[in-house]
Write a protein that holds these residues in place. Sequence first.
Motif, PDB file in Angstrom:
ATOM      1  N   MET A  34       0.824  -1.200   0.000  1.00 39.25           N
ATOM      2  CA  MET A  34       0.000   0.000   0.000  1.00 39.25           C
ATOM      3  C   MET A  34       0.862   1.256   0.000  1.00 39.25           C
ATOM      4  O   MET A  34       0.578   2.224  -0.710  1.00 39.25           O
ATOM      5  N   SER A  35       1.939   1.255   0.767  1.00 38.40           N
ATOM      6  CA  SER A  35       2.854   2.396   0.794  1.00 38.40           C
ATOM      7  C   SER A  35       3.490   2.620  -0.570  1.00 38.40           C
ATOM      8  O   SER A  35       3.619   3.764  -1.024  1.00 38.40           O
ATOM      9  N   THR A  36       3.869   1.550  -1.229  1.00 36.01           N
ATOM     10  CA  THR A  36       4.442   1.672  -2.572  1.00 36.01           C
ATOM     11  C   THR A  36       3.423   2.251  -3.552  1.00 36.01           C
ATOM     12  O   THR A  36       3.769   3.087  -4.394  1.00 36.01           O
ATOM     13  N   GLY A  37       2.175   1.847  -3.431  1.00 37.85           N
ATOM     14  CA  GLY A  37       1.128   2.391  -4.292  1.00 37.85           C
ATOM     15  C   GLY A  37       0.893   3.870  -4.053  1.00 37.85           C
ATOM     16  O   GLY A  37       0.705   4.641  -5.001  1.00 37.85           O
ATOM     17  N   VAL A  38       0.922   4.298  -2.801  1.00 38.47           N
ATOM     18  CA  VAL A  38       0.734   5.718  -2.490  1.00 38.47           C
ATOM     19  C   VAL A  38       1.894   6.540  -3.040  1.00 38.47           C
ATOM     20  O   VAL A  38       1.690   7.614  -3.618  1.00 38.47           O
ATOM     21  N   ILE A  39       3.103   6.041  -2.891  1.00 39.03           N
ATOM     22  CA  ILE A  39       4.270   6.758  -3.426  1.00 39.03           C
ATOM     23  C   ILE A  39       4.197   6.813  -4.952  1.00 39.03           C
ATOM     24  O   ILE A  39       4.484   7.844  -5.562  1.00 39.03           O
ATOM     25  N   ALA A  40       3.784   5.715  -5.584  1.00 41.50           N
ATOM     26  CA  ALA A  40       3.655   5.703  -7.043  1.00 41.50           C
ATOM     27  C   ALA A  40       2.580   6.687  -7.500  1.00 41.50           C
ATOM     28  O   ALA A  40       2.742   7.357  -8.525  1.00 41.50           O
ATOM     29  N   TYR A  41       1.484   6.796  -6.752  1.00 40.91           N
ATOM     30  CA  TYR A  41       0.443   7.755  -7.109  1.00 40.91           C
ATOM     31  C   TYR A  41       0.965   9.187  -6.979  1.00 40.91           C
ATOM     32  O   TYR A  41       0.688  10.034  -7.824  1.00 40.91           O
ATOM     33  N   TYR A  42       1.710   9.462  -5.932  1.00 42.60           N
ATOM     34  CA  TYR A  42       2.277  10.795  -5.750  1.00 42.60           C
ATOM     35  C   TYR A  42       3.232  11.136  -6.896  1.00 42.60           C
ATOM     36  O   TYR A  42       3.210  12.247  -7.421  1.00 42.60           O
ATOM     37  N   VAL A  43       4.056  10.193  -7.298  1.00 44.09           N
ATOM     38  CA  VAL A  43       4.975  10.420  -8.413  1.00 44.09           C
ATOM     39  C   VAL A  43       4.189  10.611  -9.711  1.00 44.09           C
ATOM     40  O   VAL A  43       4.533  11.467 -10.538  1.00 44.09           O
ATOM     41  N   LEU A  44       3.123   9.856  -9.905  1.00 47.61           N
ATOM     42  CA  LEU A  44       2.305   9.975 -11.109  1.00 47.61           C
ATOM     43  C   LEU A  44       1.651  11.351 -11.199  1.00 47.61           C
ATOM     44  O   LEU A  44       1.616  11.964 -12.269  1.00 47.61           O
ATOM     45  N   ILE A  45       1.176  11.854 -10.094  1.00 46.71           N
ATOM     46  CA  ILE A  45       0.532  13.165 -10.083  1.00 46.71           C
ATOM     47  C   ILE A  45       1.570  14.276 -10.244  1.00 46.71           C
ATOM     48  O   ILE A  45       1.323  15.280 -10.924  1.00 46.71           O
ATOM     49  N   ALA A  46       2.744  14.117  -9.648  1.00 45.88           N
ATOM     50  CA  ALA A  46       3.764  15.168  -9.682  1.00 45.88           C
ATOM     51  C   ALA A  46       4.461  15.270 -11.033  1.00 45.88           C
ATOM     52  O   ALA A  46       5.035  16.306 -11.346  1.00 45.88           O
ATOM     53  N   SER A  47       4.427  14.213 -11.828  1.00 46.90           N
ATOM     54  CA  SER A  47       5.132  14.254 -13.112  1.00 46.90           C
ATOM     55  C   SER A  47       4.280  14.982 -14.142  1.00 46.90           C
ATOM     56  O   SER A  47       3.092  14.746 -14.291  1.00 46.90           O
ATOM     57  N   ARG A  48       4.922  15.889 -14.849  1.00 42.76           N
ATOM     58  CA  ARG A  48       4.251  16.649 -15.904  1.00 42.76           C
ATOM     59  C   ARG A  48       5.165  16.680 -17.123  1.00 42.76           C
ATOM     60  O   ARG A  48       6.389  16.721 -16.993  1.00 42.76           O
ATOM     61  N   ASN A  49       4.584  16.699 -18.283  1.00 45.65           N
ATOM     62  CA  ASN A  49       5.365  16.747 -19.524  1.00 45.65           C
ATOM     63  C   ASN A  49       5.901  18.155 -19.757  1.00 45.65           C
ATOM     64  O   ASN A  49       5.292  19.145 -19.392  1.00 45.65           O
ATOM     65  N   GLY A  50       7.054  18.233 -20.382  1.00 42.16           N
ATOM     66  CA  GLY A  50       7.614  19.518 -20.759  1.00 42.16           C
ATOM     67  C   GLY A  50       8.468  20.178 -19.703  1.00 42.16           C
ATOM     68  O   GLY A  50       8.927  21.296 -19.901  1.00 42.16           O
ATOM     69  N   LEU A  51       8.674  19.539 -18.571  1.00 36.89           N
ATOM     70  CA  LEU A  51       9.485  20.131 -17.521  1.00 36.89           C
ATOM     71  C   LEU A  51      10.881  19.519 -17.529  1.00 36.89           C
ATOM     72  O   LEU A  51      11.047  18.327 -17.783  1.00 36.89           O
ATOM     73  N   PHE A  52      11.870  20.317 -17.265  1.00 30.68           N
ATOM     74  CA  PHE A  52      13.254  19.881 -17.264  1.00 30.68           C
ATOM     75  C   PHE A  52      13.780  19.840 -15.836  1.00 30.68           C
ATOM     76  O   PHE A  52      13.254  20.497 -14.944  1.00 30.68           O
ATOM     77  N   THR A  53      14.831  19.070 -15.630  1.00 33.33           N
ATOM     78  CA  THR A  53      15.453  19.029 -14.315  1.00 33.33           C
ATOM     79  C   THR A  53      16.185  20.338 -14.049  1.00 33.33           C
ATOM     80  O   THR A  53      16.719  20.949 -14.967  1.00 33.33           O
ATOM     81  N   PRO A  54      16.203  20.786 -12.797  1.00 32.91           N
ATOM     82  CA  PRO A  54      16.816  22.088 -12.496  1.00 32.91           C
ATOM     83  C   PRO A  54      18.340  22.015 -12.419  1.00 32.91           C
ATOM     84  O   PRO A  54      18.949  22.291 -11.392  1.00 32.91           O
ATOM     85  N   ILE A  55      18.975  21.616 -13.513  1.00 33.47           N
ATOM     86  CA  ILE A  55      20.426  21.585 -13.602  1.00 33.47           C
ATOM     87  C   ILE A  55      20.836  22.714 -14.534  1.00 33.47           C
ATOM     88  O   ILE A  55      20.381  22.791 -15.671  1.00 33.47           O
ATOM     89  N   PHE A  56      21.676  23.582 -14.048  1.00 35.41           N
ATOM     90  CA  PHE A  56      22.078  24.740 -14.839  1.00 35.41           C
ATOM     91  C   PHE A  56      23.240  24.379 -15.747  1.00 35.41           C
ATOM     92  O   PHE A  56      24.179  23.706 -15.344  1.00 35.41           O
TER      93      PHE A  56
END
Length: 113
Positions: free
Chosen positions: A33-55
């Motif tokens: 259940m904990s793994t599923g909640v973490i996977a849901y959080y990652v699924l919601i937080a991921s958005r297309n078109g965003l880059f990692t904050p590396i300068f």
Amino acid sequence: MLEAFVFATIFCGFFGIILKKNLMMKIISMDVMSTGVIAYYVLIASRNGLFTPIFSNNNNNNGAYADPVPQAVILTAIVIGFSIQALMLVSVMKLARDNPTLETSEIEKNNTP
């Protein structure tokens, strides 16, 4: 479709905690259940078109950076979940010394005055 699989994982873990009588199975269900909640959080937080904050020298993406705070929250949740799981496993090991079984009904029957 991916959200349905994540919710199925969460519900499988939840119903495992409710329906299973063996303590080890309850711990495994809580981990699922904990793994599923973490996977849901990652699924919601991921958005297309965003880059990692590396300068770098060639920044042409005009500041469309991903927020690093959800990554830190997820890492913290993973560490806390691991420590809670370890604590529960130690508790089950201590219970196993006194009881011949890990079934909750048998443990309650043996420890009732």
